[in-house]
Design a protein around this motif. Structure first.
Motif, PDB file in Angstrom:
ATOM      1  N   PHE A   1       0.855  -1.184   0.000  1.00 31.98           N
ATOM      2  CA  PHE A   1       0.000   0.000   0.000  1.00 31.98           C
ATOM      3  C   PHE A   1       0.894   1.238   0.000  1.00 31.98           C
ATOM      4  N   SER A   2       0.525   2.195  -0.840  1.00 29.92           N
ATOM      5  CA  SER A   2       1.314   3.433  -0.938  1.00 29.92           C
ATOM      6  C   SER A   2       0.379   4.618  -1.091  1.00 29.92           C
ATOM      7  N   SER A   3       0.782   5.751  -0.515  1.00 24.56           N
ATOM      8  CA  SER A   3      -0.033   6.975  -0.595  1.00 24.56           C
ATOM      9  C   SER A   3       0.842   8.180  -0.307  1.00 24.56           C
ATOM     10  N   PHE A   4       0.439   9.320  -0.857  1.00 17.51           N
ATOM     11  CA  PHE A   4       1.053  10.604  -0.492  1.00 17.51           C
ATOM     12  C   PHE A   4       0.354  11.093   0.771  1.00 17.51           C
ATOM     13  N   THR A   5       1.103  11.213   1.829  1.00 15.16           N
ATOM     14  CA  THR A   5       0.498  11.572   3.119  1.00 15.16           C
ATOM     15  C   THR A   5       0.191  13.054   3.250  1.00 15.16           C
ATOM     16  N   ASN A   6       0.792  13.879   2.430  1.00 13.19           N
ATOM     17  CA  ASN A   6       0.514  15.319   2.443  1.00 13.19           C
ATOM     18  C   ASN A   6       0.113  15.732   1.027  1.00 13.19           C
ATOM     19  N   THR A   7      -1.169  15.603   0.739  1.00  7.73           N
ATOM     20  CA  THR A   7      -1.653  15.922  -0.612  1.00  7.73           C
ATOM     21  C   THR A   7      -1.865  17.414  -0.815  1.00  7.73           C
ATOM     22  N   GLN A   8      -1.790  18.197   0.257  1.00  6.62           N
ATOM     23  CA  GLN A   8      -2.066  19.626   0.124  1.00  6.62           C
ATOM     24  C   GLN A   8      -1.035  20.317  -0.767  1.00  6.62           C
ATOM     25  N   GLN A   9       0.212  19.869  -0.721  1.00  3.76           N
ATOM     26  CA  GLN A   9       1.226  20.525  -1.542  1.00  3.76           C
ATOM     27  C   GLN A   9       1.053  20.178  -3.033  1.00  3.76           C
ATOM     28  N   LEU A  10       0.385  19.073  -3.324  1.00  2.00           N
ATOM     29  CA  LEU A  10       0.131  18.699  -4.711  1.00  2.00           C
ATOM     30  C   LEU A  10      -1.230  19.161  -5.210  1.00  2.00           C
ATOM     31  N   HIS A  11      -2.134  19.442  -4.265  1.00  4.67           N
ATOM     32  CA  HIS A  11      -3.521  19.748  -4.624  1.00  4.67           C
ATOM     33  C   HIS A  11      -3.651  20.953  -5.567  1.00  4.67           C
ATOM     34  N   PRO A  12      -2.986  22.105  -5.345  1.00  5.84           N
ATOM     35  CA  PRO A  12      -3.183  23.249  -6.254  1.00  5.84           C
ATOM     36  C   PRO A  12      -2.817  22.920  -7.702  1.00  5.84           C
ATOM     37  N   TRP A  13      -1.728  22.200  -7.902  1.00  6.19           N
ATOM     38  CA  TRP A  13      -1.323  21.870  -9.261  1.00  6.19           C
ATOM     39  C   TRP A  13      -2.342  20.931  -9.926  1.00  6.19           C
ATOM     40  N   LEU A  14      -2.818  19.971  -9.169  1.00  6.00           N
ATOM     41  CA  LEU A  14      -3.771  19.007  -9.737  1.00  6.00           C
ATOM     42  C   LEU A  14      -5.114  19.668 -10.035  1.00  6.00           C
ATOM     43  N   MET A  15      -5.563  20.605  -9.164  1.00  4.14           N
ATOM     44  CA  MET A  15      -6.813  21.300  -9.428  1.00  4.14           C
ATOM     45  C   MET A  15      -6.700  22.189 -10.666  1.00  4.14           C
ATOM     46  N   ALA A  16      -5.529  22.775 -10.872  1.00  4.16           N
ATOM     47  CA  ALA A  16      -5.335  23.580 -12.091  1.00  4.16           C
ATOM     48  C   ALA A  16      -5.436  22.699 -13.338  1.00  4.16           C
ATOM     49  N   LEU A  17      -4.891  21.518 -13.254  1.00  8.53           N
ATOM     50  CA  LEU A  17      -5.014  20.585 -14.378  1.00  8.53           C
ATOM     51  C   LEU A  17      -6.469  20.195 -14.626  1.00  8.53           C
ATOM     52  N   ARG A  18      -7.205  19.916 -13.537  1.00  7.92           N
ATOM     53  CA  ARG A  18      -8.601  19.516 -13.702  1.00  7.92           C
ATOM     54  C   ARG A  18      -9.452  20.659 -14.233  1.00  7.92           C
ATOM     55  N   ASP A  19      -9.246  21.877 -13.704  1.00  2.00           N
ATOM     56  CA  ASP A  19     -10.054  23.023 -14.145  1.00  2.00           C
ATOM     57  C   ASP A  19      -9.763  23.386 -15.600  1.00  2.00           C
ATOM     58  N   SER A  20      -8.544  23.157 -16.050  1.00  4.54           N
ATOM     59  CA  SER A  20      -8.214  23.462 -17.449  1.00  4.54           C
ATOM     60  C   SER A  20      -8.707  22.385 -18.402  1.00  4.54           C
ATOM     61  N   GLU A  21      -9.231  21.252 -17.851  1.00  8.69           N
ATOM     62  CA  GLU A  21      -9.792  20.152 -18.648  1.00  8.69           C
ATOM     63  C   GLU A  21      -8.783  19.587 -19.642  1.00  8.69           C
ATOM     64  N   VAL A  22      -7.523  19.543 -19.213  1.00 13.26           N
ATOM     65  CA  VAL A  22      -6.521  18.893 -20.046  1.00 13.26           C
ATOM     66  C   VAL A  22      -6.512  17.406 -19.706  1.00 13.26           C
ATOM     67  N   PRO A  23      -6.218  16.545 -20.659  1.00 12.24           N
ATOM     68  CA  PRO A  23      -6.210  15.102 -20.375  1.00 12.24           C
ATOM     69  C   PRO A  23      -5.009  14.704 -19.527  1.00 12.24           C
ATOM     70  N   VAL A  24      -5.276  14.292 -18.297  1.00 13.78           N
ATOM     71  CA  VAL A  24      -4.239  13.839 -17.371  1.00 13.78           C
ATOM     72  C   VAL A  24      -4.221  12.317 -17.400  1.00 13.78           C
ATOM     73  N   VAL A  25      -3.117  11.740 -17.871  1.00 13.28           N
ATOM     74  CA  VAL A  25      -3.010  10.287 -17.949  1.00 13.28           C
ATOM     75  C   VAL A  25      -2.968   9.690 -16.566  1.00 13.28           C
ATOM     76  N   GLY A  26      -2.265  10.327 -15.641  1.00 15.39           N
ATOM     77  CA  GLY A  26      -2.196   9.808 -14.283  1.00 15.39           C
ATOM     78  C   GLY A  26      -1.174  10.554 -13.457  1.00 15.39           C
ATOM     79  N   VAL A  27      -1.206  10.263 -12.158  1.00 14.60           N
ATOM     80  CA  VAL A  27      -0.239  10.820 -11.216  1.00 14.60           C
ATOM     81  C   VAL A  27       0.660   9.666 -10.772  1.00 14.60           C
ATOM     82  N   TYR A  28       1.955   9.830 -10.949  1.00 16.34           N
ATOM     83  CA  TYR A  28       2.925   8.778 -10.652  1.00 16.34           C
ATOM     84  C   TYR A  28       3.947   9.315  -9.663  1.00 16.34           C
ATOM     85  N   SER A  29       4.653   8.397  -9.052  1.00 19.34           N
ATOM     86  CA  SER A  29       5.779   8.764  -8.189  1.00 19.34           C
ATOM     87  C   SER A  29       7.055   8.148  -8.764  1.00 19.34           C
ATOM     88  N   VAL A  30       8.182   8.687  -8.390  1.00 18.73           N
ATOM     89  CA  VAL A  30       9.461   8.146  -8.838  1.00 18.73           C
ATOM     90  C   VAL A  30       9.598   6.692  -8.397  1.00 18.73           C
TER      91      VAL A  30
END
Length: 523
Positions: free
Chosen positions: A113-142
């Motif tokens: 099981f894996s998760s980002f424990t602090n999503t707040q630092q990623l949330h603004p960037w992801l919301m900008a992607l969603r609001d712009s309605e660009v196709p996001v293939v996915g969110v990955y980690s290194v």
């Protein structure tokens, strides 16, 4: 085909890269904060149609391994969602990775099981992607891409501790059997990154520390054999990193230069000053992992893009099939046209040959059309004309078995209507039907034969009668033959007197009789 853009997220910056045919270039960079997010939204609005891949490289990433009962389908999904909700407060960016099945007293599946424990630092960037309605293939980690990089560097099945330096810091990932078991990011100060000596010391320090942690957590066995440690050094610093490599006896350290790794994985060019993130970004664009963190609310535009791409691909396949069919039909039409032209040429040649032949014919007293009509009428008359051949063949077959019967006369008629015969006295001579009953009487093709009986006495009525009856019976047995009338050489009916000199034999008096037989003509 839309371009591929990759968004590399760290704790303090978001960097957009453009990837094309193995070449990676920096497109834009944005600092964390409100102004950076606003500029990023403007960048998305101005960017042409692209597929976006998000690669997060942050410290707040948790990994936890647990065994669950072996399940499939909806029950497994429900259990994994419950396990994620029990462990993480926010599951908006979480994933469950299967590590295989253990067979003991009961079958169990090992899950990471894996998760980002602090999503707040990623949330603004992801919301900008969603609001712009660009196709996001996915969110990955290194960490999700680290197993693929280790496999390409020769560690497909053997355990490997891989350490690399990126913009976010030192990334340490433990891969066993081509699957991720643990990953950790150790941030470095800018002053450390600027000094090759301090970078080499950081490699030594973090490698030793993560090995000790994995041993304490029993991820690595204490008494097991040595473990491979793969250190990806920044460009030109492989020697310095190798000189200060960890001196732990249980680690087999191997140092490779960034440029060597870049060539092995097919990255043709990378931005100047780029760290190991360029390697992970290239693998993400070229071979994205099967698992990612984002939920479907962020990937809605990408699903719409997939539908559009599927419709376009399906339309292209249908169009190609139609073009192929149209091409085959056009080829068939051309072939038929060629065949028609050949037939016309052959017809013209035949007409010319026919004209040359007919020009040598003698002059005919009538026209060709009249001759053709005459021949057609002749064929009709010939088809309707009957021949006595079949009846004569039947008679010949009967005479073969009657050697004492000798023919004297045969008369054949093609169409005879026979009037109703008397019920007593046997068949009589055929006679024409009256005009009133002619239409109801059967029609016959008939033969009237006159014959005599040889080698018998004229007074032997019984013998003559027997021979004639046998002959007539043989005629009746022939298929389709009917005996229409029989005339004996004497009258022997119950209503007449027996005529002739009984017991008197005169020389040269040979018994003669007449038989009429035929075959019925279909109306």
């Amino acid at each position: 085909m839309p371009a591929k853009r990759l968004l590399y997220l760290t704790a303090g910056r978001a960097t957009a890269y453009l990837w094309s045919s193995g070449r990676l270039s920096t497109d834009a960079s944005f600092l964390a904060g409100e102004e950076g997010v606003t500029a990023f939204a403007a960048y998305l609005d101005a960017a042409p149609s692209s597929l976006f891949y998000v690669l997060a490289d942050v410290v707040e990433e948790d990994f936890h391994q647990e065994n669950i009962p072996f399940l499939r389908g909806g029950d497994r999904r429900t259990l994994l969602e419950r396990k994620l909700a029990q462990r993480y407060r926010d599951t908006s960016l979480s994933v469950a990775l299967s590590l295989g099945v253990e067979r003991g007293q009961r079958r169990e599946e090992r899950i990471l099981f894996s998760s980002f424990t602090n999503t707040q630092q990623l949330h603004p960037w992801l919301m900008a992607l969603r609001d712009s309605e660009v196709p996001v293939v996915g969110v990955y980690s290194v960490a999700l891409i680290a197993p693929q990089l280790a496999t390409r560097l020769g560690h497909k099945k053997t355990p490997c501790l891989m350490v690399s330096l990126s913009q976010a810091g030192l990334r340490q990932s433990y891969i066993d059997g081509g699957q991720l078991r643990f990953s950790r990011l150790g941030p470095l100060e800018p002053a450390e990154v600027a000094s090759p000596e301090r970078v080499a010391d950081a490699f030594d320090r973090e490698t030793t520390r993560v090995y000790q942690y994995l041993t304490a957590m029993r991820v690595l066995p204490r008494e097991g054999g040595p473990v491979d440690a793969l250190l990806i050094a920044p460009p030109g610093q492989a020697a310095a990193v190798g000189d200060t490599a960890a001196g732990v006896a249980q680690l087999r350290v191997r140092v490779v230069d960034f440029d060597e790794v870049r060539r092995k994985i097919g990255l043709r060019s990378a931005p100047a000053g780029a760290g190991a993130e360029a390697l992970y970004l290239h693998l993400l664009a070229a071979h994205p992992p099967a698992h990612q963190y984002a939920k479907e609310n962020l990937r809605g535009s990408y699903r719409l893009h997939q539908w559009r791409a599927g419709l376009v691909a399906g339309g292209a396949v249908v169009l190609a099939a139609c073009l192929l069919y149209a091409g085959s039909e056009a080829w068939e039409i051309m072939r038929l046209h060629d065949a028609v032209d050949q037939d016309r040429a052959q017809t013209a040649a035949a007409q010319q040959s026919y004209g040359r032949v007919t020009a040598q014919f003698p002059v005919m007293p009538t026209s060709t059309d009249n001759l053709r009509t005459t021949m057609q009428e002749y064929r009709v008359v010939a088809a309707q004309t009957r021949s006595p051949r079949d009846l004569l063949a039947e008679l010949s077959a009967v005479l073969t078995n009657a050697p004492r019967i000798e023919l004297e006369q045969v008369r054949w008629e093609s169409d005879v209507r026979i009037a109703e015969q008397p019920k007593e006295g046997g068949p009589a001579a055929p006679r024409p039907a009256s005009a009133a009953t002619a239409g109801a009487q059967p029609r016959y093709e008939a033969i009237e034969l006159a014959a005599r009986v040889r080698e018998t006495s004229a007074s032997d009525y019984r013998g003559i009668q027997l021979l004639v009856d046998q002959f007539v019976d043989q005629l009746r047995k022939r298929p389709g033959i009917e005996v229409l009338a029989v005339k004996m050489p004497f009258e022997a009916s119950s209503r007449t007197q027996l005529a002739g000199d009984i017991g008197t034999e005169r020389t040269g008096d040979i018994p003669r009789f007449t038989v009429t037989f035929g075959r019925r003509i279909a109306p």
